[in-house]
Design an enzyme around this catalytic site. Structure first.
Site, PDB file in Angstrom:
ATOM      1  N   THR A 419       0.832  -1.187   0.000  1.00  0.00           N
ATOM      2  CA  THR A 419       0.000   0.000   0.000  1.00  0.00           C
ATOM      3  C   THR A 419       0.871   1.243   0.000  1.00  0.00           C
ATOM      4  O   THR A 419       2.038   1.204   0.397  1.00  0.00           O
ATOM      5  CB  THR A 419      -0.959  -0.014   1.233  1.00  0.00           C
ATOM      6  OG1 THR A 419      -1.676  -1.240   1.231  1.00  0.00           O
ATOM      7  CG2 THR A 419      -1.944   1.126   1.227  1.00  0.00           C
ATOM      8  N   GLY A 504      -0.196   0.575   5.729  1.00  0.00           N
ATOM      9  CA  GLY A 504       0.120  -0.113   6.981  1.00  0.00           C
ATOM     10  C   GLY A 504      -0.939  -1.051   7.512  1.00  0.00           C
ATOM     11  O   GLY A 504      -0.864  -1.455   8.658  1.00  0.00           O
TER      12      GLY A 504
HETATM   13  O1  DON Z   1      -7.433  -1.835   2.420  1.00  0.00           O
HETATM   14  C1  DON Z   1      -6.778  -2.087   3.427  1.00  0.00           C
HETATM   15  O2  DON Z   1      -7.016  -1.612   4.511  1.00  0.00           O
HETATM   16  C2  DON Z   1      -5.586  -3.016   3.333  1.00  0.00           C
HETATM   17  N1  DON Z   1      -5.720  -3.894   2.211  1.00  0.00           N
HETATM   18  C3  DON Z   1      -4.322  -2.190   3.263  1.00  0.00           C
HETATM   19  C4  DON Z   1      -3.091  -3.067   3.330  1.00  0.00           C
HETATM   20  C5  DON Z   1      -1.898  -2.296   3.757  1.00  0.00           C
HETATM   21  O3  DON Z   1      -1.936  -1.130   4.042  1.00  0.00           O
HETATM   22  C6  DON Z   1      -0.628  -3.035   3.874  1.00  0.00           C
HETATM   23  N2  DON Z   1       0.409  -2.078   4.308  1.00  0.00           N
HETATM   24  N3  DON Z   1       1.505  -2.057   4.495  1.00  0.00           N
END
Ligand code: DON
Length: 598
Positions: A419, A504
């Site tokens: 992300t 995150g």
């Molecule tokens: O949409 C979401 O909340 C998650 N799929 C985000 C994943 C994420 O932020 C991983 N980060 N380092």
């Protein structure tokens, strides 16, 4: 605040710490220590921005600013803004480059949420470019034949976790609405870089080396990231002609060239033929994908209006709940390093996550009590629970105003840690906050036409029921999985004052809320707010960022009754503050971003 010099380079003004300046008459020696070789081709302003970040200083600008997770992407965005492009134009260019140089985090195969402040109308608009479940998906998508949830990683890698990507459609929708520059021109820098090759960054190389087993499971993915059986190394020149070709198709045909025709056919083939874990995505799913405009979720916080993305993201509602409860206490007068301050913030967060688990999911499928959950009266009553000296022994969802006949059961699955976040302010005063993802690092590990496919469907609850009740965030055909992504714009007197957000996983909500508290309540500049040690308590265990001053709070928080653990807290905050003296930007040293402006 330490004293600063303003260095004018190529018409830009970048604030640099005096120490960095005094080290030499040019910036080289000081920066050479911190700047990875992979970024050695950067322009002088970008190098200065990196130096500022390393010195813990915000970058200053007068007219426009862009902050994102990779300096090469930021430079391309800066070019667009310098040429008079809008924040939406710059986002398209930045996202196209991020998909190349930070492929583990976001790209054409993923989804994103976008918050837009329009300088001409004063309105805030939110666009939902979240991935959707295939029409063939059922609530038992991630269950064994016996109805048991699959182990998480068994579900992630392969085709089953892949939702219809939303990012290409979102790029186009934002550009159609707010763009001024030529669409194809915005994709040209990424096409050039993909053809010429880019230098692999330290973070990308580290993640490739650490993910051998999954990244080498499928031949196309292995060939790109582990060529000849060895991981791509830091500084290696990686060309990606397939990505260049995909972007050319997008440039010529728009998003339709992605959702129909040969690109769509290759995506569907990769998903459905993924060995060992085939998925359900169809050509129809791709052809019917739509970006959805949703009402923004805004709350008043001590006279500021904090606006973000509503369902299917849980980001804005949960942040609104945290801040709404904290508004009952004199947080600005509290010591940012005192245990009691973090007792209050930690338990306000736990209470908000209890509500999030029960009530928040895709509101096209499940009634979500957005008004009830963010009503000041409801939050004041929840805040009463915090009037104590020690940790809450138990935390349960509350009862916001809602037709409780529609009640669903809680989903407490945390989203897992890729992300990226992009914050932009353009010269016309428009502001854009976008968090963009392929879910876990490298997504589903399926590499098609030069980009990775997401594993976003694993953001659904793996269980479909609890105690006989359907779980709000269970998988359903055409539904969008609940997210924690929290792109945020804060307004004062109707004008934007802060643009922020982070990657995150579930802790995104805490990273973002805490960055706002640090800046708005404690008056810290944006870089200092980002640099503060993280303390995150979403699900009952208080996780303190290891190797930071937060460790000193472990004992006192334990004494209050919290379960405490030390751990990495790899936020990627990109924050821009807009004040009477101009723009001030910060980027998270825990990842590879910079803020750059003029
Ligand atoms: O949409 C979401 O909340 C998650 N799929 C985000 C994943 C994420 O932020 C991983 N980060 N380092």
């Amino acid at each position: 605040m330490r004293s600063m010099l303003i260095v004018a380079t190529l018409g830009s003004a970048v604030a640099l710490p005096v120490a960095a300046q005094q080290a030499s008459d040019v910036l080289e020696p000081e920066i050479a220590v911190a700047l990875p070789d992979a970024f050695s081709g950067l322009s002088e302003p970008a190098r200065a921005a990196w130096a500022a970040r390393e010195a813990g200083q915000p970058v200053q600008a007068e007219r426009w600013m862009v902050a994102a997770a990779n300096p090469m992407a930021v430079e391309v965005g800066a070019e667009v803004l310098r040429a008079g492009g809008s924040a939406a134009d710059a986002m398209v260019a930045v996202q196209a480059v991020l998909g190349l140089v930070e492929p583990q985090s976001s790209g054409l195969g993923g989804g994103a949420f976008l918050v837009w402040y329009d300088a001409a109308t004063g309105e805030v608009t939110t666009l939902d470019g979240r991935e959707t479940a295939p029409m063939a998906a059922t609530p038992r998508l991630f269950q064994t034949e016996e109805g048991e949830p699959l182990p998480f990683w068994d579900a992630v890698v392969g085709g089953l976790s892949v939702g219809t990507p939303g990012t290409p459609a979102l790029m186009e929708a934002a550009h159609r609405r707010w763009g001024q520059a030529n669409w194809a021109d915005l994709l040209a820098p990424a096409i050039r870089l993909a053809e010429m090759g880019f230098a692999v960054s330290p973070r990308l190389a580290g993640q490739i080396a650490g993910d051998e087993e999954r990244l080498t499971r499928y031949p196309a993915t292995a060939a790109y990231f582990w060529p000849d059986g060895a991981p791509l190394e830091v500084g290696a020149l990686r060309r990606n002609p397939d990505y260049a070709e995909t972007l050319r198709i997008l440039a010529a045909e728009g998003a339709a060239g992605f959702y129909r025709g040969p690109v769509a056919e290759d995506i569907v083939a990769a998903v459905r033929s993924a060995e060992g874990n085939p998925g359900l995505l169809s050509l129809d799913d791709l052809a019917r994908y739509r970006v959805v405009e949703r009402p923004p979720v805004c709350i008043d916080y001590r006279g500021a209006e904090v606006c973000g993305m509503g369902p299917p993201s849980s980001g804005a509602i949960t942040i609104a709940q945290i801040l709404g409860k904290l508004a009952q206490f004199d947080l600005p007068a509290m010591d940012p390093d005192a245990p009691d301050t973090w007792r209050l913030i930690g338990d306000a967060t736990r209470l908000a996550f209890a509500d999030r688990g029960r009530y928040i999911a895709d509101s096209d499928f499940v009634p979500v009590p957005v008004q009830g959950m963010t009503a000041p009266g409801y939050l004041a009553s929840r805040a009463e629970l915090l009037g104590r000296d020690d940790a809450l022994p138990e935390v349960a969802p509350g009862l916001p105003e809602f037709d409780h006949a529609l009640m669903r059961a809680s989903d407490t699955d945390p989203e897992r840690p890729a992300t990226s976040h992009i914050s932009i302010v353009d010269a016309a005063g428009n502001a854009l906050s976008m968090t963009t993802t392929i879910e876990s690092g490298f997504g589903a590990r399926l590499f098609v036409r030069g980009f990775l496919l997401n594993n976003e469907l694993t953001d659904f609850s793996f269980r479909s029921h609890a105690d006989g009740w359907p779980i709000a965030n269970r998988a359903e055909p055409g539904k969008r999985p609940r997210s924690s992504m929290s792109p945020t714009i804060v307004l004062r007197d109707g004008a934007p004052v802060v643009v922020t957000g982070s990657p995150g996983g579930a802790p995104i909500i805490s990273y973002t809320a805490n960055s706002l508290i640090a800046h708005l309540d404690w008056g810290l500049d944006v870089q200092t707010a980002i640099d503060r040690p993280h303390l995150v308590n979403a699900f009952g265990t208080y996780i303190l960022e290891e190797g930071t001053a937060a460790e000193a709070l472990a004992e006192p928080l334990e004494a209050m009754g919290f379960t405490v653990r030390l751990g990495a807290r790899t936020s990627g905050l990109q924050m821009i503050a807009i004040g009477p003296d101009g723009l001030s930007g910060g980027a998270d040293r825990r990842r590879e971003g910079i803020a750059l402006g003029e």
